[in-house]
Design a protein around this motif. Structure first.
Motif, PDB file in Angstrom:
ATOM      1  N   LEU A   1       1.183  -1.201   0.078  1.00  0.00           N
ATOM      2  CA  LEU A   1       0.148  -0.220   0.090  1.00  0.00           C
ATOM      3  C   LEU A   1       0.825   1.625   0.306  1.00  0.00           C
ATOM      4  O   LEU A   1       1.907   1.085   0.770  1.00  0.00           O
ATOM      5  CB  LEU A   1      -0.899  -0.170   1.170  1.00  0.00           C
ATOM      6  N   LYS A   2       0.601   2.007  -0.990  1.00  0.00           N
ATOM      7  CA  LYS A   2       1.299   2.749  -1.243  1.00  0.00           C
ATOM      8  C   LYS A   2       0.350   4.438  -1.179  1.00  0.00           C
ATOM      9  O   LYS A   2      -0.510   4.435  -1.441  1.00  0.00           O
ATOM     10  CB  LYS A   2       2.077   4.012  -2.267  1.00  0.00           C
ATOM     11  N   ASP A   3       0.897   5.812  -0.672  1.00  0.00           N
ATOM     12  CA  ASP A   3      -0.429   6.869  -0.513  1.00  0.00           C
ATOM     13  C   ASP A   3       0.416   7.714  -2.182  1.00  0.00           C
ATOM     14  O   ASP A   3       1.632   7.298  -2.404  1.00  0.00           O
ATOM     15  CB  ASP A   3       0.140   7.836   0.532  1.00  0.00           C
ATOM     16  N   VAL A   4      -0.643   8.001  -3.146  1.00  0.00           N
ATOM     17  CA  VAL A   4      -0.355   7.771  -4.365  1.00  0.00           C
ATOM     18  C   VAL A   4      -1.115   9.517  -4.335  1.00  0.00           C
ATOM     19  O   VAL A   4      -2.421   9.923  -4.335  1.00  0.00           O
ATOM     20  CB  VAL A   4      -0.756   7.356  -5.004  1.00  0.00           C
ATOM     21  N   CYS A   5      -0.151  10.988  -5.293  1.00  0.00           N
ATOM     22  CA  CYS A   5      -0.997  11.972  -5.314  1.00  0.00           C
ATOM     23  C   CYS A   5      -1.772  11.376  -6.465  1.00  0.00           C
ATOM     24  O   CYS A   5      -1.616  11.109  -7.770  1.00  0.00           O
ATOM     25  CB  CYS A   5      -0.034  13.005  -5.851  1.00  0.00           C
ATOM     26  N   LEU A   6      -3.180  12.176  -5.863  1.00  0.00           N
ATOM     27  CA  LEU A   6      -4.020  12.292  -7.917  1.00  0.00           C
ATOM     28  C   LEU A   6      -4.667  13.666  -7.851  1.00  0.00           C
ATOM     29  O   LEU A   6      -5.670  14.120  -8.804  1.00  0.00           O
ATOM     30  CB  LEU A   6      -5.532  11.478  -6.935  1.00  0.00           C
ATOM     31  N   ALA A   7      -3.558  14.539  -7.885  1.00  0.00           N
ATOM     32  CA  ALA A   7      -4.161  15.498  -8.601  1.00  0.00           C
ATOM     33  C   ALA A   7      -4.498  15.405 -10.515  1.00  0.00           C
ATOM     34  O   ALA A   7      -5.296  16.172 -10.718  1.00  0.00           O
ATOM     35  CB  ALA A   7      -3.030  16.806  -8.272  1.00  0.00           C
ATOM     36  N   TYR A   8      -3.343  14.362 -10.823  1.00  0.00           N
ATOM     37  CA  TYR A   8      -3.620  14.575 -12.477  1.00  0.00           C
ATOM     38  C   TYR A   8      -4.926  13.725 -13.086  1.00  0.00           C
ATOM     39  O   TYR A   8      -5.239  13.830 -14.042  1.00  0.00           O
ATOM     40  CB  TYR A   8      -2.633  13.896 -12.893  1.00  0.00           C
ATOM     41  N   THR A   9      -5.017  12.823 -11.428  1.00  0.00           N
ATOM     42  CA  THR A   9      -6.455  12.256 -11.500  1.00  0.00           C
ATOM     43  C   THR A   9      -7.402  12.637 -11.122  1.00  0.00           C
ATOM     44  O   THR A   9      -8.029  11.010 -10.278  1.00  0.00           O
ATOM     45  CB  THR A   9      -6.429  11.059 -11.748  1.00  0.00           C
ATOM     46  N   PRO A  10      -7.993  13.547 -10.817  1.00  0.00           N
ATOM     47  CA  PRO A  10      -9.591  13.762  -9.241  1.00  0.00           C
ATOM     48  C   PRO A  10     -10.259  12.795  -9.910  1.00  0.00           C
ATOM     49  O   PRO A  10     -10.972  12.472  -8.748  1.00  0.00           O
ATOM     50  CB  PRO A  10      -8.929  15.682  -9.521  1.00  0.00           C
ATOM     51  N   GLU A  11     -10.578  12.228 -10.971  1.00  0.00           N
ATOM     52  CA  GLU A  11     -11.903  11.673 -11.415  1.00  0.00           C
ATOM     53  C   GLU A  11     -11.511  10.097 -10.684  1.00  0.00           C
ATOM     54  O   GLU A  11     -12.741   9.453 -10.451  1.00  0.00           O
ATOM     55  CB  GLU A  11     -11.761  11.705 -12.596  1.00  0.00           C
ATOM     56  N   ALA A  12     -10.348   9.929 -10.428  1.00  0.00           N
ATOM     57  CA  ALA A  12     -10.365   8.225  -9.833  1.00  0.00           C
ATOM     58  C   ALA A  12     -10.888   8.516  -8.420  1.00  0.00           C
ATOM     59  O   ALA A  12     -11.269   8.782  -7.996  1.00  0.00           O
ATOM     60  CB  ALA A  12      -8.670   8.561  -9.927  1.00  0.00           C
ATOM     61  N   GLU A  13     -11.646   6.579  -8.412  1.00  0.00           N
ATOM     62  CA  GLU A  13     -12.735   6.581  -6.867  1.00  0.00           C
ATOM     63  C   GLU A  13     -11.909   5.504  -6.469  1.00  0.00           C
ATOM     64  O   GLU A  13     -11.814   4.175  -7.468  1.00  0.00           O
ATOM     65  CB  GLU A  13     -13.895   6.109  -8.095  1.00  0.00           C
TER      66      GLU A  13
END
Length: 83
Positions: A29-41
């Motif tokens: 498990l890793k924390d990942v930045c979703l700034a480029y994919t804010p639609e990710a659910e």
């Protein structure tokens, strides 16, 4: 050349006003930045490069990438095996 690795989004949250996700990579498990994919659910797969999700992909595409990575791993192990 860059390498993007698929991971499954388990949780979406905000950190320092940035969209973030807890993403699983084969049990890691890793924390990942979703700034480029804010639609990710939650439940979707994202392609991750250096800690940033760069695109949302479907499960079929993720499995194809996993298959290619397994083939590479097997080929490298075969090269290491003494003959």
């Amino acid at each position: 050349m860059c390498l993007g690795v698929p991971g499954k989004v388990l949780e979406v949250f905000r950190q320092d006003d940035l969209p973030m996700g807890r993403v699983e990579f084969g049990g890691i498990l890793k924390d990942v930045c979703l700034a480029y994919t804010p639609e990710a659910e939650v439940g979707q797969y994202v392609l991750v490069h250096v800690g940033f999700a760069i695109s949302v992909i479907d499960e079929t595409e993720a499995e194809e990438i996993f298959s290619c990575l397994r083939e590479i791993d097997e080929a490298l192990k075969a090269e290491e095996t003494p003959r």
